[in-house]
Motif scaffolding. Structure first.
Motif, PDB file in Angstrom:
ATOM      1  N   VAL A 158       0.845  -1.192   0.000  1.00  0.00           N
ATOM      2  CA  VAL A 158       0.000   0.000   0.000  1.00  0.00           C
ATOM      3  C   VAL A 158       0.881   1.243   0.000  1.00  0.00           C
ATOM      4  O   VAL A 158       1.899   1.296   0.690  1.00  0.00           O
ATOM      5  CB  VAL A 158      -0.929  -0.004   1.233  1.00  0.00           C
ATOM      6  CG1 VAL A 158      -1.768   1.264   1.283  1.00  0.00           C
ATOM      7  CG2 VAL A 158      -1.824  -1.236   1.212  1.00  0.00           C
ATOM      8  N   GLU A 159       0.489   2.247  -0.772  1.00  0.00           N
ATOM      9  CA  GLU A 159       1.293   3.462  -0.862  1.00  0.00           C
ATOM     10  C   GLU A 159       1.412   4.110   0.512  1.00  0.00           C
ATOM     11  O   GLU A 159       0.452   4.170   1.275  1.00  0.00           O
ATOM     12  CB  GLU A 159       0.664   4.439  -1.860  1.00  0.00           C
ATOM     13  CG  GLU A 159       1.572   5.605  -2.193  1.00  0.00           C
ATOM     14  CD  GLU A 159       1.015   6.504  -3.286  1.00  0.00           C
ATOM     15  OE1 GLU A 159       1.750   7.399  -3.737  1.00  0.00           O
ATOM     16  OE2 GLU A 159      -0.150   6.313  -3.671  1.00  0.00           O
TER      17      GLU A 159
ATOM     18  N   GLU B 151      -1.050   6.714   1.816  1.00  0.00           N
ATOM     19  CA  GLU B 151      -2.357   6.144   2.137  1.00  0.00           C
ATOM     20  C   GLU B 151      -2.326   5.457   3.495  1.00  0.00           C
ATOM     21  O   GLU B 151      -3.300   5.513   4.251  1.00  0.00           O
ATOM     22  CB  GLU B 151      -2.776   5.161   1.043  1.00  0.00           C
ATOM     23  CG  GLU B 151      -2.996   5.791  -0.319  1.00  0.00           C
ATOM     24  CD  GLU B 151      -4.045   6.893  -0.271  1.00  0.00           C
ATOM     25  OE1 GLU B 151      -5.053   6.711   0.446  1.00  0.00           O
ATOM     26  OE2 GLU B 151      -3.860   7.928  -0.926  1.00  0.00           O
TER      27      GLU B 151
ATOM     28  N   ARG C 220      -2.428   8.238   6.135  1.00  0.00           N
ATOM     29  CA  ARG C 220      -3.771   8.804   6.263  1.00  0.00           C
ATOM     30  C   ARG C 220      -4.728   7.808   6.904  1.00  0.00           C
ATOM     31  O   ARG C 220      -5.654   8.186   7.614  1.00  0.00           O
ATOM     32  CB  ARG C 220      -4.277   9.252   4.893  1.00  0.00           C
ATOM     33  CG  ARG C 220      -3.567  10.522   4.415  1.00  0.00           C
ATOM     34  CD  ARG C 220      -3.929  10.893   3.003  1.00  0.00           C
ATOM     35  NE  ARG C 220      -3.342  12.187   2.653  1.00  0.00           N
ATOM     36  CZ  ARG C 220      -3.312  12.680   1.414  1.00  0.00           C
ATOM     37  NH1 ARG C 220      -3.840  11.985   0.420  1.00  0.00           N
ATOM     38  NH2 ARG C 220      -2.773  13.856   1.184  1.00  0.00           N
ATOM     39  N   HIS C 221      -4.493   6.526   6.637  1.00  0.00           N
ATOM     40  CA  HIS C 221      -5.297   5.502   7.304  1.00  0.00           C
ATOM     41  C   HIS C 221      -5.035   5.509   8.806  1.00  0.00           C
ATOM     42  O   HIS C 221      -5.962   5.389   9.610  1.00  0.00           O
ATOM     43  CB  HIS C 221      -4.968   4.132   6.716  1.00  0.00           C
ATOM     44  CG  HIS C 221      -5.538   3.005   7.516  1.00  0.00           C
ATOM     45  ND1 HIS C 221      -6.872   2.685   7.508  1.00  0.00           N
ATOM     46  CD2 HIS C 221      -4.948   2.135   8.381  1.00  0.00           C
ATOM     47  CE1 HIS C 221      -7.081   1.664   8.314  1.00  0.00           C
ATOM     48  NE2 HIS C 221      -5.928   1.319   8.849  1.00  0.00           N
TER      49      HIS C 221
ATOM     50  N   LYS D 298      -8.617  11.137   4.966  1.00  0.00           N
ATOM     51  CA  LYS D 298      -8.144  11.037   3.586  1.00  0.00           C
ATOM     52  C   LYS D 298      -7.350  12.252   3.142  1.00  0.00           C
ATOM     53  O   LYS D 298      -6.693  12.224   2.101  1.00  0.00           O
ATOM     54  CB  LYS D 298      -9.329  10.830   2.645  1.00  0.00           C
ATOM     55  CG  LYS D 298     -10.045   9.504   2.842  1.00  0.00           C
ATOM     56  CD  LYS D 298     -11.153   9.329   1.825  1.00  0.00           C
ATOM     57  CE  LYS D 298     -11.835   7.976   2.004  1.00  0.00           C
ATOM     58  NZ  LYS D 298     -12.929   7.780   1.014  1.00  0.00           N
TER      59      LYS D 298
ATOM     60  N   TRP E 119      -8.501   0.386   2.059  1.00  0.00           N
ATOM     61  CA  TRP E 119      -7.408   1.350   1.877  1.00  0.00           C
ATOM     62  C   TRP E 119      -7.847   2.408   0.876  1.00  0.00           C
ATOM     63  O   TRP E 119      -8.238   2.108  -0.209  1.00  0.00           O
ATOM     64  CB  TRP E 119      -6.150   0.649   1.367  1.00  0.00           C
ATOM     65  CG  TRP E 119      -5.582  -0.229   2.428  1.00  0.00           C
ATOM     66  CD1 TRP E 119      -5.604  -1.580   2.481  1.00  0.00           C
ATOM     67  CD2 TRP E 119      -4.937   0.201   3.619  1.00  0.00           C
ATOM     68  NE1 TRP E 119      -5.021  -2.038   3.630  1.00  0.00           N
ATOM     69  CE2 TRP E 119      -4.604  -0.962   4.350  1.00  0.00           C
ATOM     70  CE3 TRP E 119      -4.629   1.447   4.169  1.00  0.00           C
ATOM     71  CZ2 TRP E 119      -3.951  -0.903   5.572  1.00  0.00           C
ATOM     72  CZ3 TRP E 119      -3.989   1.498   5.375  1.00  0.00           C
ATOM     73  CH2 TRP E 119      -3.661   0.334   6.064  1.00  0.00           C
TER      74      TRP E 119
END
Length: 1013
Positions: free
Chosen positions: A871-872, A875, A878-879, A884, A1013
Motif C-alpha cells: 500500500v502506498e 495512504e 492517512r489511514h 483522507k 485502503w
C-alpha cells in the motif's frame, strides 16, 4: 641530579627493566632545555657513596635563584629506604638511603625552587618525614611520588618507563592535554600526572597505584615545555627526525602515498589543521600505537582516521570503522569509496538487507564500516572475526557513556582488545570524539593511547542566547551581527514566531542556517513557515532527485519547502530524501539556504551551515521531558564553524543561537550548556542490572566464538574486570567492585531462567540463550516476549507474517515508538481479525500494559502489515490518522517499520522456540527484507538482491500487471516488464536475478481487498 638503577649487586633485590631509561630520558629533557650542569647516575654508578657525594655537591653549589631537580627511579622498601646499587637489604641503615635523610638534605638546599620525583614503591609524598618545607616564604618546592606505602610502582612494558615517569615526560614535553601550552604550571601538571598514573595502573594491570604530589609554597612555578634535543635523541633512538607540517606533502616522507595527497588536494585539503599535525607528531597516528583524539567538530578528525587506515592498508592489514548510526556509516562509506575506492575495497554493514556481511566474514575488505551493534552481533557468532582486524577506528567514542548503547560499546572494545592479544598481535585502536572535555581515563584504558586534544574549534564559534527583549551576552559582536540590531524578539512573540523571524533575518544577511527542533511536527511546521516567509528560488537538482521517491506526508512537506529554498531533515524521511537534503545543503552553490531538522543532523553528518539556531533543549515524550546533555548541545553547535567552508565562513565565526522564552531561561542555558564543562567519560555497564544480564549472555556467546578454551565464570569475570566500566570503578574508589560476585549473581539468574547451563567449571548457552545472545533483543525484552507467546499456547497453530509482526510490537525495542491516530482499541482489534490473527493472541498483545500502549501496539502492527502489502505510504499514514486529506504528523512510521525489521529475525526464532508444534508458513526468512523495503512476498527475493533499485512503485506495477511471483516475472515478455519498470537496464537486472533465485514459496499474505485502503 637523575638516578636510575636497573641492576642490583645483591641477589636478594629483583632487577628492574626501565629505571635507568627513566633517569636518562628525564636527564636528557632537562639538559636539552636548560643547558646547565646535571648529574646522571646510571649503569652501576649509583652507589651509596656516589649518591651522597653528588648530593653534597648540589647542596654546596646551588644558589637561591637555581632550579634543583632530583629524580630517583628504582626500588624502595616499605621501611622507607631507597635501594642503591650496592644496598644490602639486610643492612639498609648502613647501605641504603633513608627517605627521611634525603628530605633533610633537600631541605638544606639554598635554592627556592626544588622539584623531586620518586618513581619507586612505598614513597608516599604526603608522609611527614618527606616534607620539603623549611618555612621560607619564597620557596616553591614540589614532590611527586609514584605510590602509597604498601603499593608497588609499576612499569609499563610497552611504555618502556615507569608509569609515573612516562606520564611526567609526556606532560613536560607538552603532549596530550598540555599541548599548546607555552609554559606548564607545575602544580597542575603534577596533579594531572597523578590521575593519569592511577588510570594507567588500573588499565594495564588492574591494580591500584595511588601516586601523590605535594606543593610547598604558592604553587606558581611554571616550567617551559621541555625540548627533545640532541641528548634526547641520543637516548631515545627510536625518535623520528621527520615531522609533519601544515603542508600535506610533508606526510609523504612519513609513508602517506603521494597519490593520496593528490586526492586530498582534489577534495579541497590544502593544508593540515593543528590537530592533524599533532596527531602525526605527538600521537603517532602513522605508527602502531593507540590514539585518542578529542577535538571539536570540524577540526579534521576523519582525515586523522584516514591516515591510520591508509598505513594499515599499506602494511597488509584490515580496518573496521565503527560509527553509532546508520546515517553516519552510510556517509563515511560514501566518503571512503569516493576518496580511496580505486585502491581500497570498502564495504559496510548496518543490519540491512544489502549489507556486505559475506565479504566481511570472508575477509574480502580493506575497510569495513559498521555500526557498533552490527560488529557486536557478528563478533558473538563468528569465530576469530576480530582477530582478523588490524585497526579498529571508533568514531563518536563518547557513546561509551550512553545509558543504552554504552555497555555494548564498552564490551565490544574489551572483546576486541582481548581478541587482538589472543592472536598474539598488539591491539590498535583509534578513537575519536568531539563531545567530551575529559577522557575519564579512556586513553589509559586503551593500553595507554596517546591523547591528542584540541579544545578550540578550527573556526571560532560565537554563542548567543535570545530571549524576549534581549540576548546573552548583550552589546558584543565578536565578528558577527549584533542580534539586537538583526532581529527584535518581541514579548508578544511565541518561540515558533521568534525562530521563524530570526532565520529569515539571518538568511537575508547571507547566512546558511540549520535549525534544530525537538519533534518532527515542530520541524515540519517550522520549515513550512520559513519557506512561506522567504519565498526563495527552488532547488531543481534536489527536486529531481526525489522524483522517484514514494509519496508521504513528510515528503510532501519537503518537496513544497525545497520549491522555496528551504529543506527539512527528519528521521521519517526516506534515506534518499535525507541524503538529498544533506547533499544540497552542503553544496554552497545550491539555492537551499535554510534547513530545519530534528537531532538527526546532530551526530556527525557533514553539513555546512554558517549559523545554527536551537529552539528547544529537551527530548519530548514520556512522563517527563529529558534535557539534552551538554555533549549533545556541543554536537549541535559543532554543525557550524567547520573546516572547508566557503570564503564567507572563513571570514567570520560560526554563529550558534539558542532561543528561549525568558531571561532566566537564557541564563540557565548559558550556564548549563554554553559554558558547561562536560563530565569525564564513564561507562554505565554496572549501573543497569537488567541490561547487565544481557551483556553477560552476549559475552558468553562471544567467548564461545573466540576463546581457545571453555567458557568459565573465571573467564567471564576476567573479561568484565577488563572493561572500561571496571576501570572507572577502580580509579574512583579504594574498594573496587567485587566483579566475580556480580558475575556469579547474573549467571545464577541466567541458569534459573534456562538461558545458560552452569556445569562447573563450564558455562554453556541453551538454544534460547543463544538466540537472545546473538539476536537484536535485550534479555528483558526477549523474556517478556517469550512469556506472552507461551501464555497463548495452543491458540496459535499457524504462524505467518501477521503473527510475527504483532509479536514484534510487544518488545521493549518497539515499545517507546508511538503512532498517532483516531482509531480506538476495539476498531484496531477488528482490523487484526481481518489479518486472520487469532483473537486470543490479539487480546494477549493488548494486555499487561496501559490502554494507550495497547493501542500503539496494534496501530504499529496495522501499519507494518499494510507496508509489506505494498500500500502506498501516504495512504497508510492517512489511514493511521483516519483521514483522507490530513497533513498532520502520524508519528515515526518509518522508524516503526525499520525497527520491526531489525528485530523480526530474533522474534521468529523465539516464536519457534515457544511454539514448537505450530506451522510456520511462507518465506518468513525474507520478512525483514519486506519490512525494510515495503514489498509483498512475490518480489521480495528480487528486492533482496537489487535493493532500492527495485522500488515500491515498481513492485506495485508488477503486481498490477499480474506478475506476483518470481516465476511469472522470469517468464514474462520484455514488453510487459518494461511497462512496469520503465528502464531497460533494470529489466535486464531483474531478469538476471530472477534466473538465479529459487522457486516461489506458495504462502503469501492473504487478500487485502477488504481492508478499505
Amino acid at each position: 641530579m637523575f638516578v636510575g638503577i636497573n641492576d642490583y649487586r645483591s641477589g636478594k633485590i629483583k632487577n628492574l627493566g626501565n629505571a635507568e631509561r627513566d633517569a636518562e630520558v628525564l636527564w636528557a629533557l632537562f639538559s636539552d632545555t636548560y643547558e646547565q650542569e646535571s648529574a646522571l647516575l646510571v649503569k652501576g654508578r649509583a652507589t651509596r657513596e656516589a649518591v651522597f657525594d653528588q648530593l653534597r655537591r648540589v647542596v654546596d653549589s646551588c644558589t637561591e635563584a637555581d632550579l634543583v631537580v632530583f629524580t630517583f627511579s628504582g626500588h624502595a622498601s616499605d621501611e622507607q629506604y631507597l635501594y642503591l646499587v650496592d644496598t644490602d637489604p639486610d643492612d639498609p641503615v648502613g647501605t641504603a638511603l633513608p627517605l627521611a635523610q634525603l628530605a633533610e638534605i633537600l631541605r638544606s638546599l639554598r635554592a627556592h625552587r626544588v622539584v623531586v620525583v620518586l618513581d619507586c614503591c612505598h614513597s608516599d609524598a604526603r608522609a611527614p618525614e618527606l616534607s620539603l618545607d623549611r618555612g621560607v616564604p619564597a620557596d616553591e618546592r614540589y614532590l611527586i611520588s609514584a605510590s602509597a606505602i604498601g603499593e608497588q610502582a609499576l612499569e609499563g612494558r610497552r611504555l618502556r618507563h615507569g608509569l609515573l615517569t612516562d606520564a611526567l615526560c609526556r606532560a613536560l614535553t607538552g603532549a596530550g592535554e598540555w599541548s599548546g601550552f607555552a609554559a606548564l604550571p607545575l602544580a597542575d601538571v603534577l596533579a594531572s600526572v597523578t590521575r593519569e598514573v592511577q588510570e594507567a595502573a588500573s588499565a594495564l594491570y588492574r591494580q591500584v597505584q595511588r601516586p601523590s604530589a605535594v606543593t610547598r609554597g604558592a604553587g606558581e612555578l611554571a616550567l617551559p615545555v621541555l625540548l627533545k634535543g640532541q641528548r634526547y635523541r641520543n637516548v631515545h633512538r627510536d625518535h623520528r627526525e621527520d615531522t609533519a607540517t601544515r603542508d600535506p606533502r610533508s606526510l609523504v616522507p612519513l609513508g602517506i602515498p603521494s597519490s593520496v595527497v593528490d586526492t586530498w588536494e582534489r577534495m579541497g585539503v590544502r593544508e593540515l589543521s593543528d590537530v592533524q599535525v599533532r596527531a602525526v607528531n605527538e600521537g603517532g597516528i602513522l605508527g602502531d600505537g593507540n590514539v585518542l583524539v578529542l577535538a571539536p567538530t570540524g577540526s579534521g578528525k576523519s582525515l586523522i582516521a584516514d591516515m591510520a587506515t591508509i598505513r594499515t592498508k599499506q602494511n597488509g592489514g584490515r580496518t573496521v570503522y565503527l560509527a553509532p548510526t546508520r546515517a553516519l556509516v552510510d556517509e563515511r562509506y560514501g566518503e571512503l569509496v569516493e576518496a580511496y575506492g580505486d585502491w581500497m575495497r570498502v564495504v559496510r554493514a548496518t543490519g540491512q538487507t544489502l549489507d556486505q556481511v559475506g565479504d566481511i566474514l570472508a575477509g574480502r575488505f580493506d575497510v569495513a564500516v559498521m555500526t557498533f551493534e552490527m560488529l557486536g552481533r557478528l563478533a558473538s557468532t563468528r569465530r576469530r572475526l576480530l582477530a582478523r582486524i588490524s585497526l579498529l577506528v571508533v568514531d563518536e567514542v563518547h557513546h561509551v557513556a550512553d545509558r543504552e548503547r554504552g555497555p555494548t560499546l564498552d564490551l565490544l572494545l574489551t572483546l576486541a582488545m582481548h581478541a587482538f592479544r589472543e592472536s598474539g598481535r598488539t591491539p590498535r585502536v583509534v578513537a575519536l570524539s568531539a563531545a567530551v572535555d575529559e577522557s575519564g581515563g579512556l586513553g589509559s584504558w586503551l593500553d595507554g593511547a596517546a591523547l591528542v586534544r584540541e579544545r578550540e574549534p578550527a573556526v571560532p564559534l560565537v554563542h548567543r542566547v535570545l530571549f524576549p527583549g534581549g540576548c546573552l551576552p548583550a552589546g558584543v559582536s565578536e565578528g558577527v551581527p549584533r542580534l539586537e540590531h538583526l532581529f527584535h524578539f518581541r514579548r508578544s512573540m511565541s518561540i515558533d514566531d521568534a525562530v521563524v523571524g530570526l532565520v529569515v533575518a539571518l538568511v537575508r544577511k547571507k547566512y546558511r542556517v540549520l535549525v534544530f527542533r525537538n519533534t518532527r511536527g515542530r520541524a515540519l511546521r517550522c520549515a513550512r513557515q520559513i519557506s512561506a516567509k522567504l519565498r526563495l528560488q527552488s532547488s531543481p537538482s534536489s527536486l529531481d532527485a526525489l522524483a522517484s521517491v514514494e509519496r508521504s506526508i513528510a515528503g510532501r512537506t519537503l518537496r513544497h519547502c525545497l520549491a522555496h529554498g528551504v529543506g527539512v531533515h527528519i528521521g521519517d524521511l526516506s534515506p534518499v530524501e535525507q541524503e538529498s537534503v544533506a547533499r544540497v545543503f552542503r553544496d554552497q552553490d545550491s539555492h537551499v539556504d535554510a534547513v530545519v531538522s530534528t537531532t538527526t543532523l546532530a551526530h556527525g553528518v557533514n553539513v555546512r551551515p554558517t549559523a545554527v539556531v536551537v529552539a528547544e533543549l529537551h527530548h519530548e515524550g514520556g512522563a517527563a521531558d529529558e534535557p539534552y546533555s551538554p555533549a549533545l548541545y556541543r554536537n549541535i553547535a559543532g554543525r557550524t564553524g567547520r573546516l572547508g567552508m566557503d570564503e564567507l565562513g572563513k571570514e567570520r565565526p560560526g554563529l550558534v543561537i539558542t532561543v528561549t522564552d525568558s531571561k532566566d531561561a537564557a541564563k540557565d542555558v548559558w550556564n548549563k550548556y554554553v559554558t558547561a564543562t562536560i563530565p569525564p567519560l564513564y561507562s554505565p555497564l554496572f549501573d543497569q542490572d537488567a541490561e547487565l544480564d544481557t551483556q553477560v549472555l552476549r559475552t558468553i556467546a562471544a567467548l564461545q566464538a573466540h576463546a581457545r578454551g571453555p567458557v568459565t565464570i573465571k573467564s567471564i569475570t576476567e573479561m568484565f574486570s577488563n572493561t572500561f566500566a571496571a576501570h572507572c570503578k577502580r580509579v574512583a574508589t579504594r574498594n573496587p567492585l567485587p566483579i566475580e560476585g556480580v558475575v556469579m549473581e547474573v549467571i545464577a539468574r541466567l541458569d534459573k531462567h534456562q538461558y545458560v547451563v552452569d556445569r562447573p567449571p563450564h558455562l554453556v548457552l541453551t538454544e534460547l540463550g543463544e538466540v537472545v545472545a546473538t539476536g537484536s533483543l535485550s534479555l528483558r525484552s526477549a523474556s517478556r516476549l517469550g512469556s506472552t507467546l507461551r501464555g497463548v499456547g495452543q491458540s496459535v497453530r499457524r504462524v505467518d507474517e501477521a503473527v510475527l509482526i504483532l509479536a514484534a510490537q510487544l518488545t521493549d525495542e518497539l515499545g517507546e515508538i508511538p503512532l498517532f491516530g483516531r482509531r480506538n482499541l476495539p476498531e484496531l482489534k477488528s482490523r487484526m481479525d481481518n489479518y486472520r490473527l487469532p483473537r486470543e493472541f490479539t487480546t494477549a498483545a493488548a494486555q499487561g500494559v496501559l490502554r494507550e500502549e495497547a493501542v500503539h501496539r496494534l496501530r504499529r502492527a496495522d501499519a507494518c502489515l499494510a507496508w509489506i502489502s505494498g500500500v502506498e505510504r501516504i495512504e497508510i499514514e492517512r489511514h493511521i490518522l483516519n483521514s483522507k486529506t490530513s497533513e498532520a504528523d502520524p508519528g515515526p512510521f518509518r522508524q516503526v517499520t525499520s525497527r520491526t525489521a531489525d528485530v523480526i529475525d530474533t522474534v521468529l526464532k523465539i516464536a519457534q522456540s515457544c511454539w514448537p508444534e505450530a506451522e510456520f508458513g511462507g518465506n518468513l526468512a525474507l520478512l525483514g527484507t519486506r519490512l525494510e523495503f515495503g514489498v509483498r512476498a512475490g518480489p521480495a527475493p528480487l528486492v533482496a538482491r537489487l535493493g532500492s533499485r527495485l522500488t515500491r512503485p515498481h513492485c506495485r506495477a508488477l503486481v498490477e500487471e499480474g506478475l506476483t511471483t518470481v516465476e511469472s516475472i522470469r517468464l514474462a515478455a520484455d514488453q510487459r516488464l518494461l511497462r512496469c519498470l520503465e528502464d531497460p537496464d533494470l529489466v535486464r537486472a531483474v531478469r538476471e536475478v530472477a534466473a538465479t533465485v529459487g522457486h516461489d514459496d506458495p504462502f503469501e499474505l492473504g487478500d487485502l481487498g477488504d481492508l478499505s485502503w
